[in-house]
Write an enzyme that holds these catalytic residues in place. Structure first.
Site, short mmCIF file in Angstrom:
data_model
loop_
_atom_site.label_atom_id
_atom_site.label_comp_id
_atom_site.label_asym_id
_atom_site.label_seq_id
_atom_site.Cartn_x
_atom_site.Cartn_y
_atom_site.Cartn_z
N SER A 86 68.47 6.94 -4.44
CA SER A 86 67.79 8.17 -4.05
C SER A 86 67.78 8.43 -2.55
CB SER A 86 66.38 8.12 -4.61
OG SER A 86 65.78 9.37 -4.46
N HIS A 87 66.59 8.48 -1.97
CA HIS A 87 66.45 8.85 -0.55
C HIS A 87 66.73 7.67 0.38
CE1 HIS A 87 62.77 7.12 -1.98
NE2 HIS A 87 62.46 6.81 -0.74
N LYS A 146 62.58 15.26 -11.73
CA LYS A 146 62.34 16.26 -10.71
C LYS A 146 63.68 16.86 -10.31
CE LYS A 146 61.68 12.73 -7.08
NZ LYS A 146 61.49 11.42 -7.73
N ASP A 155 67.09 15.03 -6.54
CA ASP A 155 65.88 15.38 -7.28
C ASP A 155 64.72 15.79 -6.38
OD1 ASP A 155 65.44 12.84 -6.34
OD2 ASP A 155 64.97 11.94 -8.28
N ARG A 156 64.85 15.60 -5.07
CA ARG A 156 63.77 16.02 -4.17
C ARG A 156 64.12 17.32 -3.46
NH1 ARG A 156 61.03 10.94 -1.12
NH2 ARG A 156 61.04 9.50 -2.89
N ASP A 192 67.62 15.38 -1.48
CA ASP A 192 67.81 13.97 -1.14
C ASP A 192 69.09 13.39 -1.73
OD1 ASP A 192 67.02 13.89 -3.81
OD2 ASP A 192 65.99 11.97 -3.58
N ASP A 233 69.99 11.75 -4.42
CA ASP A 233 70.39 12.01 -5.80
C ASP A 233 69.99 13.39 -6.29
OD1 ASP A 233 67.72 11.26 -5.70
OD2 ASP A 233 67.73 10.43 -7.72
C1 VG1 Z 1 58.57 7.19 -4.06
C2 VG1 Z 1 57.63 8.38 -4.14
C3 VG1 Z 1 57.45 8.81 -5.58
C4 VG1 Z 1 58.81 9.08 -6.22
C5 VG1 Z 1 59.71 7.86 -6.05
C6 VG1 Z 1 61.12 8.11 -6.55
O1 VG1 Z 1 57.99 6.09 -4.74
O2 VG1 Z 1 56.39 8.10 -3.55
O3 VG1 Z 1 56.62 9.94 -5.62
O4 VG1 Z 1 58.67 9.38 -7.58
O5 VG1 Z 1 59.81 7.50 -4.68
O6 VG1 Z 1 61.68 9.21 -5.93
P1 VG1 Z 1 57.23 4.88 -3.97
O7 VG1 Z 1 56.87 3.91 -5.04
O8 VG1 Z 1 58.15 4.37 -2.93
O9 VG1 Z 1 56.01 5.53 -3.33
V1 VG1 Z 1 63.32 9.27 -5.71
O10 VG1 Z 1 63.74 10.77 -5.18
O11 VG1 Z 1 63.46 8.08 -4.50
O12 VG1 Z 1 64.02 8.76 -7.10
CO CO Z 2 65.66 11.09 -5.39
#
Ligand code: VG1
Ligand code: CO
Length: 542
Positions: free
Chosen positions: A112-113, A375, A280-281, A276, A278
């Site tokens: 992801s990010h 998302k 989804d953000r 981001d 992948d």
């Molecule tokens: C973070 C965010 C959470 C989100 C998750 C995955 O998790 O706070 O809201 O669902 O990333 O997003 P954490 O446990 O680090 O707070 V993504 O776009 O990285 O798949």
């Molecule tokens: Co993501």
């Protein structure tokens, strides 16, 4: 020919908030990815002859693991694999494709990010047949299995050509390489008024979309520029790169600073957005105004009915616990259900499947609806565009009017990254131990009304998830929330979320950090952030 390969378990394959995420060198250990994928398959039942969707965000190591996953799907008896061309599928597109083609499930390769590259992050997550992230029950089973695994199954099928749209036979299993964008773009056309948005662009509306060298680039190019007629150059950094150009593909005010600065400048376009790694953000910035993800959720929910896909209204709204209460006020006014879940999209799946919620959101720049079970960054951007086109007002005007109607929830998140794991755990344990004693006491003149460790009772399947974040509620409605990240790959990340409600429109123009400064100081004192972590200030403020 399927081979059974002997292997030894790894002890660290516990999926976090969103799948298993580790540094690339960890994933490159012999059998590491194979063990995890086999643990996923061993935790599922009834997939013989069924379809598996595979795709990733294009980051470093994506192609290698995709080849492995396809060969293991064949070795384990799947009948068909659908894979995105070039190994690319955004997370929301993968969710849609699982649903559309009635696949058994899917493997999404992404961190992801988190940054990508030979020494950065990689990840694997499994999504079930509803298109949504594996629920906790399943991720727990996968982890248990990973600790006991002794063999994996893999078919010798050679390398699949991922770059040509094609359908080939691989050891008795069909592999279809599909256009990663087409199905998704088609779905967006059913939800939004593309004519209205097209007319807005024709009228000179200017937009900047930063794909951050991540997976959304091809989707944004096709949808914004080709189908909606936005001028060429609207989508920037649109070629997915294995290392995201050396940046963090995290659409926040720190990592998308160039976009933010431009949106605050005199020559700002009408609307700015980013997504981001992948896809989804989403980050949404109007000309001269940043819209927090919590506010964006509330504003999208309040206006969604202008888009064709939501004209019948919303069934309910769901948000993660640390997300601000702005959306709650919208749900109240609409007279619909409001659900508060733990952090992570996997908790929304049941509510969406049961038809209890239509729109969901997280403070971490995640918004989505029942069109998929993830998302969806571009979806949020398109809904904003649809609303801007129909209302004919600027994002700033929409936000100002929203606050005048509902009041404003000042909101911010402070992240302390790469804190020593022991220190972070100590902070949380100590705070947890004091929860019962806190109510009734005051810090910096602010009285604590209640304090607890959030537990979620899923209204659909009755499951209970405990220890989902410590909440300190103050008299007057302000609150501070503490939790440790479940997506990081080095050290611990402490997240502090603060929120204060302001009903008075004369006070809706304050600087967010100033509006929250007393609360931030109080939260720091209560948890002893400096004492435990040695940090004077957070690494990232969003
Ligand atoms: C973070 C965010 C959470 C989100 C998750 C995955 O998790 O706070 O809201 O669902 O990333 O997003 P954490 O446990 O680090 O707070 V993504 O776009 O990285 O798949
Ligand atoms: Co993501």
């Amino acid at each position: 020919m399927t081979r059974t390969v002997e292997t030894k378990p790894f002890s660290d394959q516990k999926p976090g908030t969103s799948g298993l995420r580790k540094k690339v060198p960890v994933f490159q250990q012999e059998h590491y990815a194979e063990n995890f994928i086999q643990s996923v398959f061993d935790s599922l039942e009834g997939f013989q002859g069924q379809t598996l969707v595979i795709g990733g965000d294009g980051r470093y190591f994506n192609r290698e693991v995709i080849q492995t996953a396809i060969a293991m799907a064949a070795g384990n008896g799947f009948g068909r694999v659908i894979v995105g061309q070039g190994g690319i599928l955004s997370t929301p597109a993968a969710s849609h494709i699982i649903r559309k083609y009635q696949a058994f499930g899917g493997l999404i390769l992404s961190a992801s990010h988190n940054p990508g590259g030979p020494h950065e992050d990689f990840g694997i997550k499994y999504n079930a047949g509803n298109g949504g992230p594996a629920p906790e029950k399943l991720t727990d089973a996968i982890f248990e299995r990973s600790k006991a695994i002794s063999r994996f199954l893999i078919a010798d099928i050679g390398q699949i050509d991922l770059d040509r749209l094609n359908s080939v036979d691989a050891g008795g299993m069909k592999v279809e390489v599909i256009d990663p964008v087409a199905d998704y773009a088609e779905l967006m056309e059913t939800l939004f008024d593309f004519d209205a948005i097209r007319n807005m662009f024709k009228g000179g509306f200017r937009m900047a979309f930063d794909a951050m060298h991540a997976v959304t680039g091809p989707y944004a190019k096709e949808i914004l520029e080709k189908r909606l007629g936005a001028p060429a150059g609207t989508a920037r950094n649109f070629v997915p790169l294995p290392d995201f150009g050396g940046h963090h593909p995290d659409p926040n005010l720190v990592h998308a600073k160039a976009l933010y600065d431009e949106m605050m400048s005199d020559n700002a376009p009408d609307f700015g957005a980013a997504s981001d790694g992948d896809g989804d953000r989403n980050l949404v910035i109007g000309r001269g105004i940043f819209i927090t993800p919590s506010d964006s959720l509330a504003m999208l929910a309040a206006n969604a009915h202008v888009a064709p896909g939501y004209k019948a209204g919303l069934k309910g709204i769901a948000r993660s616990m640390p997300t601000s209460g702005a959306a709650d006020r919208v749900a109240e006014k609409l007279g619909i259900g409001m659900y508060e879940t733990p952090t992570g999209w996997k908790f929304f799946g049941n509510l969406l499947d049961a038809g209890m919620a239509t729109i969901c959101g997280e403070e971490s720049a995640g918004t989505g609806s029942d069109h998929v079970r993830e998302k969806d960054g571009l979806w949020a951007v398109l809904l904003w565009l649809n609303i801007l086109a129909v209302r004919g007002e600027s994002a700033r005007d929409i936000a100002t009017k929203h606050w005048a109607t509902y009041g404003r929830n000042y909101y911010s998140r402070h992240d302390y990254e790469e804190v020593e794991v022991e220190a972070a755990n100590r902070l949380m344990t100590e705070l947890r131990g004091r929860l019962a004693a806190l109510p009734g006491t005051a810090v910096r003149g602010m009285k604590i009304a209640a304090a607890d460790d959030f537990a979620y009772h899923d209204p659909v399947d009755g499951s209970v998830s405990k220890n989902q974040g410590i909440r300190i509620m103050f008299e007057g409605g302000s609150r501070a929330v503490f939790r440790l990240s479940g997506t990081g790959t080095s050290g611990a990340t402490l997240r502090l979320y603060v929120e204060r409600y302001e009903p008075d429109p004369a006070r809706h123009d304050l600087d967010t950090q100033e509006a929250l400064s007393e609360l931030i100081a109080a939260a720091g004192e209560i948890a002893g952030i400096r004492r435990h972590t040695g940090r004077e200030k957070p690494s990232v403020i969003t």
